[in-house]
Design a protein around this motif. Structure first.
Motif, PDB file in Angstrom:
ATOM      1  N   GLU A  73       0.836  -1.206   0.000  1.00 56.31           N
ATOM      2  CA  GLU A  73       0.000   0.000   0.000  1.00 56.31           C
ATOM      3  C   GLU A  73       0.867   1.250   0.000  1.00 56.31           C
ATOM      4  O   GLU A  73       0.616   2.205  -0.741  1.00 56.31           O
ATOM      5  CB  GLU A  73      -0.870   0.020   1.256  1.00 56.31           C
ATOM      6  CG  GLU A  73      -2.286  -0.442   1.045  1.00 56.31           C
ATOM      7  CD  GLU A  73      -3.103  -0.263   2.330  1.00 56.31           C
ATOM      8  OE1 GLU A  73      -3.433  -1.306   2.919  1.00 56.31           O
ATOM      9  OE2 GLU A  73      -3.368   0.891   2.718  1.00 56.31           O
ATOM     10  N   CYS A 108      -6.403   4.458  -7.820  1.00 53.10           N
ATOM     11  CA  CYS A 108      -7.309   3.390  -7.380  1.00 53.10           C
ATOM     12  C   CYS A 108      -7.061   3.148  -5.900  1.00 53.10           C
ATOM     13  O   CYS A 108      -6.089   3.668  -5.348  1.00 53.10           O
ATOM     14  CB  CYS A 108      -7.105   2.095  -8.176  1.00 53.10           C
ATOM     15  SG  CYS A 108      -5.560   1.270  -7.801  1.00 53.10           S
ATOM     16  N   SER A 109      -7.946   2.353  -5.256  1.00 48.90           N
ATOM     17  CA  SER A 109      -7.765   2.110  -3.821  1.00 48.90           C
ATOM     18  C   SER A 109      -6.476   1.346  -3.584  1.00 48.90           C
ATOM     19  O   SER A 109      -6.366   0.174  -3.971  1.00 48.90           O
ATOM     20  CB  SER A 109      -8.953   1.306  -3.289  1.00 48.90           C
ATOM     21  OG  SER A 109      -8.575   0.636  -2.118  1.00 48.90           O
ATOM     22  N   GLN A 125      -5.413   0.067  -0.957  1.00 49.40           N
ATOM     23  CA  GLN A 125      -5.700  -1.071  -0.089  1.00 49.40           C
ATOM     24  C   GLN A 125      -6.191  -2.282  -0.890  1.00 49.40           C
ATOM     25  O   GLN A 125      -5.675  -3.382  -0.768  1.00 49.40           O
ATOM     26  CB  GLN A 125      -6.764  -0.661   0.933  1.00 49.40           C
ATOM     27  CG  GLN A 125      -6.865  -1.590   2.096  1.00 49.40           C
ATOM     28  CD  GLN A 125      -8.020  -1.227   3.015  1.00 49.40           C
ATOM     29  OE1 GLN A 125      -9.070  -0.752   2.568  1.00 49.40           O
ATOM     30  NE2 GLN A 125      -7.813  -1.435   4.309  1.00 49.40           N
ATOM     31  N   GLU A 157     -17.788  -1.668  -4.444  1.00 47.63           N
ATOM     32  CA  GLU A 157     -16.440  -1.157  -4.259  1.00 47.63           C
ATOM     33  C   GLU A 157     -15.390  -2.182  -4.719  1.00 47.63           C
ATOM     34  O   GLU A 157     -14.418  -1.828  -5.393  1.00 47.63           O
ATOM     35  CB  GLU A 157     -16.261  -0.864  -2.763  1.00 47.63           C
ATOM     36  CG  GLU A 157     -15.191   0.134  -2.438  1.00 47.63           C
ATOM     37  CD  GLU A 157     -15.085   0.327  -0.923  1.00 47.63           C
ATOM     38  OE1 GLU A 157     -14.022   0.737  -0.447  1.00 47.63           O
ATOM     39  OE2 GLU A 157     -16.091   0.033  -0.223  1.00 47.63           O
ATOM     40  N   SER A 184     -12.956  -1.605  -7.852  1.00 50.02           N
ATOM     41  CA  SER A 184     -11.517  -1.611  -7.613  1.00 50.02           C
ATOM     42  C   SER A 184     -10.809  -2.642  -8.477  1.00 50.02           C
ATOM     43  O   SER A 184      -9.738  -2.397  -9.024  1.00 50.02           O
ATOM     44  CB  SER A 184     -11.233  -1.899  -6.149  1.00 50.02           C
ATOM     45  OG  SER A 184     -11.345  -0.730  -5.392  1.00 50.02           O
TER      46      SER A 184
END
Lengths: 192, 192, 192, 192
Positions: free
Chosen positions: A131, A146-147, A149, B177, B181
DNA sequence: TATGAATGAGCTTTCATTCAT
DNA sequence: AATGAATGAAAGCTCATTCAT
């Protein structure tokens, strides 16, 4: 020293037995018979079956932790190469330690709240490293928005599944191939 | 009909107990006590503990198979949307059936050669669907050149890990989500 | 050596328990309690309850086989005396081993196809010895003309019944009395 | 009347099942399934499994008692013919009722103190009839001097063993043959 | 340090019997 | 009278662990 060797030998044998039969089906008897020690001797070296198993998992997790190095954006080596080296070391270790890998993915999961915590905590650490790198990459404009995580989780999952399939399933691949493919997948975008 | 309901109820309770304690730690007694039936009644409905567990796994795998539809390149709906719908259905189902999902990923693996085969065969089927889509995509120039086999495996692993982390771990995400993602990761390239 | 003694002791106690309660009513618990060993220890010495029972039966059959010696018409000792010695040894052994005799006649019969075969095979061997003697006796004119097979069977039955009645029933007789009576019954007709 | 028929039918089926599998291996389920009645219905007809078995044994013992008639020295028919008729009726009945005979000799023995008493008491009665005849025969000079008690027991054993061997073993004989052989064996010595 | 015989808690499973319908 | 789902006591057996030698 003799004793430490013996201990290590029993540990290795136990790993093989666990990998072969699974934690529950592997009896202490199976281990001591293969190790050619008496049942009582087993308990001289190890607290109990559970603790021995924990030691095996801890050992692998420790070596994995060593294999994973925090990415240093200030280092001369490009970030992507640092990442690639991390993945290579991890995959190489897992491929080398098939027995331990097998018991980690198939026996340690759900065996015990303690083990679940251990694994989850490990995956959490790895994810945290990834991360960080991804966030940093996004800050530097190297990584798509983008996320971080979820992306980190996805990458970890990819590695796990490829390793899992190559140990349990029919997937026949080498370390370099795996690393290259992962970077081919993630590196330029799977779908354009 | 009453009997079928009772059976279904026991099945559901068993899933919860297995998810909570794990296959081995879950005793038949735990199940029957929660289901408020006598121990003998359990064996009236199910061959044994193992068979009941198998039924749970089979049920989930069946529903997953139903959720995954072969991509049709000739259909009016874009391929990527078909893929997205597949992923959405799978993730939604797994998020809905947390208990079953948990026992599938944490108890069924390595429990038994039979279960390993079952799972491997399922993952093989899913991979085959994905591989087909990726190969077709590559032929049409929609997908980057890379090993479809490894890419498919990587995608499956990503989904598994995200689901696993959101059930076991601290990952708090919703279905949409996750789908978004995944497509953000794979869809435009993680690393530019 | 201590272990062998213990084993023998458990065997003897088991024989007594089986004789007292019968195979099915005799629980493993009854045996271990009387033997003052733990339940697990029982399974250290014996495969299971069935195997222990089999050992008891085999032991008695073995000793009975040893007690029965083939009649030698060429020997200096008269045939009838050889026969009488056989019967005496058999009856003496059975009277001595009341518990084993009881379980052989009342529990081993019909317990299992395996045991039935074992017994039938034993009786077949005994009958074969007797049949041989009777046939030889008929050839020499010492024995009345009659079916040697049925006559042999009848003799075996006589011995069994007398022993059975003296163990279960109210028949109070000694070894010599039994042998004498048998020869009084059979001695002037079967044997001329 | 319908009910009595049903009851008799279940009884017959139970006899067959017991003969086939033995008392313990024969489950109430086996019986009700073959009889095509519900499990509960079984307990409408019979107290329990044990009582049903007892009824079967009692039935056979009763018929055997009927077949055995006290020898009447004053009757016009010679004593030896009366005896022969007794033996013929008994052997014929046992050969006819193979299933019942089998369970009587292989299951009823040692099943229960109650059954042992039942059988012992029956054999005692038979022995008493035989003993009486032999004593009377000795008084009349028709029978060799020997212990009537042991001789009677021996004769009973002979019949039992021949019947047992012809049911369980490989002895292939008919009723007449058995009767003739018995009288050939015993006929010239026991009976002068 | 090494042994392995002994332990016993605790499991799964069976099956004769009951009872509401 | 008939049903059959439900019961639960009770059995055999396993195996991680202990401990006297």
């Amino acid at each position: 020293m003799k004793s430490a060797e013996r201990r290590a030998q029993v540990l290795a044998i136990a790993a093989a037995v666990f990998a072969e039969k699974g934690y529950h089906a592997a009896k202490v008897d199976d281990i001591v018979q293969r190790a050619r020690i008496a049942r009582g001797t087993f308990y001289l070296y190890f607290e109990d079956k559970h603790a021995l198993f924990g030691e095996l998992i801890d050992g692998l997790l420790g070596r994995l932790r060593t294999a994973i190095r925090r990415i240093d954006v200030a280092a001369p080596e490009p970030v992507i190469e640092q990442l690639r080296a991390n993945v290579r070391r991890v995959v190489a270790l897992l491929f080398e330690e098939r027995a331990l890998t097998k018991i980690m993915v198939s026996d340690a999961v759900g065996l015990d709240p303690g083990f679940d915590d251990k694994l989850l905590s490990f995956y959490g650490q790895v994810r945290s490293v990834l991360e960080g790198s991804l966030s940093e990459g996004q800050r530097l404009g190297l990584v798509q928005p983008c996320s971080p995580q979820l992306a980190a989780t996805a990458v970890i999952g990819s590695v796990k599944e490829i390793v899992y399939q190559s140990i349990f399933g029919r997937l026949q691949v080498g370390v370099e191939e795996v690393v290259d493919s992962l970077f081919a997948c993630y590196g330029q975008s799977l779908l354009r």
